[in-house]
Design a protein around this motif. Structure first.
Motif, PDB file in Angstrom:
ATOM      1  N   LYS A 159       4.462  12.631  12.926  1.00  0.00           N
ATOM      2  CA  LYS A 159       3.065  12.196  12.970  1.00  0.00           C
ATOM      3  C   LYS A 159       2.511  12.043  11.565  1.00  0.00           C
ATOM      4  CE  LYS A 159       2.174  14.457  17.363  1.00  0.00           C
ATOM      5  NZ  LYS A 159       1.378  15.428  18.083  1.00  0.00           N
ATOM      6  N   LYS A 160       1.674  11.030  11.375  1.00  0.00           N
ATOM      7  CA  LYS A 160       1.043  10.839  10.075  1.00  0.00           C
ATOM      8  C   LYS A 160       0.122  12.011   9.773  1.00  0.00           C
ATOM      9  CE  LYS A 160       1.176   5.843   9.939  1.00  0.00           C
ATOM     10  NZ  LYS A 160       0.409   4.608   9.820  1.00  0.00           N
ATOM     11  N   VAL A 161       0.155  12.435   8.510  1.00  0.00           N
ATOM     12  CA  VAL A 161      -0.704  13.533   8.082  1.00  0.00           C
ATOM     13  C   VAL A 161      -1.408  13.143   6.792  1.00  0.00           C
ATOM     14  CG1 VAL A 161       0.661  15.357   9.154  1.00  0.00           C
ATOM     15  CG2 VAL A 161       1.182  14.671   6.830  1.00  0.00           C
ATOM     16  N   ALA A 162      -2.582  13.701   6.612  1.00  0.00           N
ATOM     17  CA  ALA A 162      -3.315  13.498   5.369  1.00  0.00           C
ATOM     18  C   ALA A 162      -3.050  14.700   4.472  1.00  0.00           C
ATOM     19  CB  ALA A 162      -4.810  13.372   5.658  1.00  0.00           C
ATOM     20  N   THR A 198       0.846  -1.187   0.000  1.00  0.00           N
ATOM     21  CA  THR A 198       0.000   0.000   0.000  1.00  0.00           C
ATOM     22  C   THR A 198       0.883   1.239   0.000  1.00  0.00           C
ATOM     23  OG1 THR A 198      -0.087   0.054   2.412  1.00  0.00           O
ATOM     24  CG2 THR A 198      -1.832  -1.180   1.278  1.00  0.00           C
ATOM     25  N   ASN A 199       0.308   2.350  -0.359  1.00  0.00           N
ATOM     26  CA  ASN A 199       1.069   3.596  -0.363  1.00  0.00           C
ATOM     27  C   ASN A 199       1.590   3.908   1.035  1.00  0.00           C
ATOM     28  OD1 ASN A 199       0.799   4.080  -3.069  1.00  0.00           O
ATOM     29  ND2 ASN A 199      -0.847   5.572  -2.850  1.00  0.00           N
ATOM     30  N   GLN A 200       2.799   4.400   1.079  1.00  0.00           N
ATOM     31  CA  GLN A 200       3.401   4.799   2.336  1.00  0.00           C
ATOM     32  C   GLN A 200       2.781   6.123   2.781  1.00  0.00           C
ATOM     33  OE1 GLN A 200       5.760   2.500   3.720  1.00  0.00           O
ATOM     34  NE2 GLN A 200       4.679   1.457   2.072  1.00  0.00           N
ATOM     35  N   SER A 201       2.676   6.302   4.071  1.00  0.00           N
ATOM     36  CA  SER A 201       2.022   7.510   4.577  1.00  0.00           C
ATOM     37  C   SER A 201       2.995   8.687   4.615  1.00  0.00           C
ATOM     38  CB  SER A 201       1.443   7.256   5.966  1.00  0.00           C
ATOM     39  OG  SER A 201       2.477   6.859   6.846  1.00  0.00           O
ATOM     40  N   PHE A 202       2.420   9.870   4.618  1.00  0.00           N
ATOM     41  CA  PHE A 202       3.185  11.102   4.768  1.00  0.00           C
ATOM     42  C   PHE A 202       3.267  11.431   6.257  1.00  0.00           C
ATOM     43  CE2 PHE A 202       1.634  11.359   0.468  1.00  0.00           C
ATOM     44  CZ  PHE A 202       2.685  11.922  -0.222  1.00  0.00           C
ATOM     45  N   ALA A 250      -3.792  16.396  -1.729  1.00  0.00           N
ATOM     46  CA  ALA A 250      -3.297  17.085  -2.914  1.00  0.00           C
ATOM     47  C   ALA A 250      -1.909  16.580  -3.288  1.00  0.00           C
ATOM     48  CB  ALA A 250      -3.270  18.590  -2.677  1.00  0.00           C
ATOM     49  N   LEU A 251      -1.026  16.453  -2.304  1.00  0.00           N
ATOM     50  CA  LEU A 251       0.324  15.982  -2.576  1.00  0.00           C
ATOM     51  C   LEU A 251       0.344  14.488  -2.870  1.00  0.00           C
ATOM     52  CD1 LEU A 251       3.195  16.932  -2.899  1.00  0.00           C
ATOM     53  CD2 LEU A 251       3.551  16.510  -0.474  1.00  0.00           C
ATOM     54  N   SER A 252      -0.438  13.712  -2.137  1.00  0.00           N
ATOM     55  CA  SER A 252      -0.436  12.266  -2.383  1.00  0.00           C
ATOM     56  C   SER A 252      -0.993  11.945  -3.765  1.00  0.00           C
ATOM     57  CB  SER A 252      -1.198  11.520  -1.291  1.00  0.00           C
ATOM     58  OG  SER A 252      -2.534  11.948  -1.231  1.00  0.00           O
ATOM     59  N   ALA A 253      -1.859  12.777  -4.302  1.00  0.00           N
ATOM     60  CA  ALA A 253      -2.375  12.572  -5.652  1.00  0.00           C
ATOM     61  C   ALA A 253      -1.301  12.879  -6.705  1.00  0.00           C
ATOM     62  CB  ALA A 253      -3.598  13.448  -5.889  1.00  0.00           C
TER      63      ALA A 253
END
Length: 136
Positions: A117-120, A108-112, A123-126
């Motif tokens: 801390k994980k952030v949503a 699965t995609n790695q988190s930012f 825009a950048l993940s797209a």
């Protein structure tokens, strides 16, 4: 051939003019705030690629590092593109892992992350497509 950014802590087109970086590997200065990316390549086809080497079975993406890298690739693209200021919709980040990690690396995609801390950041993940490659 490769360029090693050793004289500057800034990743920008002033330090390495766009036409000099095309089709070359750019190794950012370790002192440069680019914790998410180990290496960049900007191909003649105007494809920007980022590489993160790891021996872990998962690896988060540092938000500020990815922002710096995508901004740099945007500026190179703008300099070299006939389209001018039009930025690519997406760039690719490749997690380069050894053979014994490849199968175990998260599919699965790695988190930012920001400040640990994980952030949503949709825009950048797209804009950042994630891949895993095996380095023998």
């Amino acid at each position: 051939s490769a360029l090693y950014q050793k004289d500057s802590k800034t990743l920008n087109t002033v330090v390495y003019p766009s036409d000099e970086t095309k089709d070359k590997v750019v190794w950012p200065n370790p002192d440069c705030l680019l914790p998410a990316i180990d290496m960049l390549i900007f191909k003649s086809t105007l494809d920007g690629m980022m590489f993160q080497m790891t021996v872990a079975t998962s690896h988060t993406l540092n938000l500020s590092g990815i922002q710096v890298a995508t901004s740099y690739l945007d500026s190179v693209h703008t300099d070299l593109s006939d389209a001018g200021t039009v930025k690519p919709d997406q760039y690719k980040v490749f997690f380069a892992v050894p053979p014994d990690i490849y199968d175990a690396f998260s599919q699965t995609n790695q988190s930012f992350t920001a400040k640990g801390k994980k952030v949503a950041n949709s825009a950048l993940s797209a804009r950042v497509l994630q891949y895993v490659i095996k380095i023998d």
